[in-house]
Design a protein around this motif. Structure first.
Motif: not given
Length: 279
Positions: A74-98
């Motif tokens: 689901d979207f929450t689990k996928q975004k939680t996993f993706a967030l963990k992959q970021a190396s930096n503290d500041w994150v710009l989290f976008l959808d692919a159509d943005e």
């Protein structure tokens, strides 16, 4: 759990590093523009749900992108996993159509590099119907968290779709709008709305919610009328009719799926009660 951290003090000539994070599934036609607009980020992380339209191959060939394939639940689990992959503290989290336009890009860089009490920022979005701005139809006040410090946020795990970000600290709002190219063609947007409705139904079912059938049946009608009249969809002309209808269709699909899930659950319960217990 949200980890506590303090923002590092910058030395002269340094800047706060930003990780751009995106999740994808069959996004060709969208993802190219999204990636081009976040080229200013220090790293670009894309988590792909095993796309079959060339999205993964395009991302894999891009020299600046780290792409990871991960199964979608689901979207929450996928975004939680993706967030963990970021190396930096500041994150710009976008959808692919943005897409991040130039003015917003400058604002992002400015707020992340100045002392600020805010740990997260809301972005207002400009909904694009193909290449035209949809001004009303319920989208005129649409906003989402898109820029935040990884150490100060977490996605609420109770939602499967339209995920909610829990923020430890204060939030700000950026002035420039994010471009949201959600509607490319009718069938694509329809499929997206149906999928959202199914995930919402599953979320309600898992949370044990009981909703009166009359309310569920009336919800799509109310949603269409609310967005078309009160939220001025009529001023968007034919585009407004299409968007208001398809958004209402999501609620109708939610009702259908919720009813099916409840029926299956009842049948399984009845079977369990009637089945003899073996020693």
């Amino acid at each position: 759990m949200i980890r506590k951290n303090t923002q590092s003090v910058l030395k002269i000539g340094e800047h706060q590093k930003i990780s751009a994070v995106i999740i994808t599934y069959n996004e060709m036609g969208y993802i190219e523009h999204c990636i081009a607009s976040v080229g200013f980020a220090d790293e670009i992380i894309v988590v792909d749900s095993y796309s079959s339209d060339g999205t993964y191959e395009y991302l894999s060939a891009h020299p600046k992108i780290k792409v990871i394939q991960h199964p979608f639940q689901d979207f929450t689990k996928q975004k939680t996993f993706a967030l963990k992959q970021a190396s930096n503290d500041w994150v710009l989290f976008l959808d692919a159509d943005e897409v991040v336009p130039a003015g917003l890009r400058k604002e992002i860089i400015a707020v992340t590099n100045r002392p600020s009490p805010h740990v997260a920022y809301w972005f207002y979005r400009k909904f694009m119907f193909k290449n035209a701005h949809l001004r009303f139809s319920g989208w005129q006040t649409d906003k989402n968290y898109r820029l935040f410090r990884k150490s100060k946020v977490a996605f609420c795990q109770e939602r499967r779709v339209h995920e909610r970000l829990e923020v430890e600290g204060t939030s700000g709002v950026l002035n420039k709008r994010l471009l949201h190219y959600s509607y490319k063609k009718y069938e694509d947007y329809k499929e997206k709305m149906l999928r959202y409705g199914q995930l919402k139904a599953l979320q309600c079912h898992e949370n044990g919610k009981q909703v009166l059938p009359l309310k569920l049946m009336a919800a799509p009608i109310w949603k269409f009328l609310y967005n078309y009249t009160i939220r001025l969809g009529m001023l968007d002309g034919r585009k407004g009719i299409i968007i208001c209808y398809l958004n209402a269709l999501s609620d109708l699909e939610r009702y259908r799926e919720f009813r099916q899930l409840n029926r299956k659950s009842t049948e399984l319960h009845d079977t369990a009660v009637l089945s003899p217990v073996r020693e």
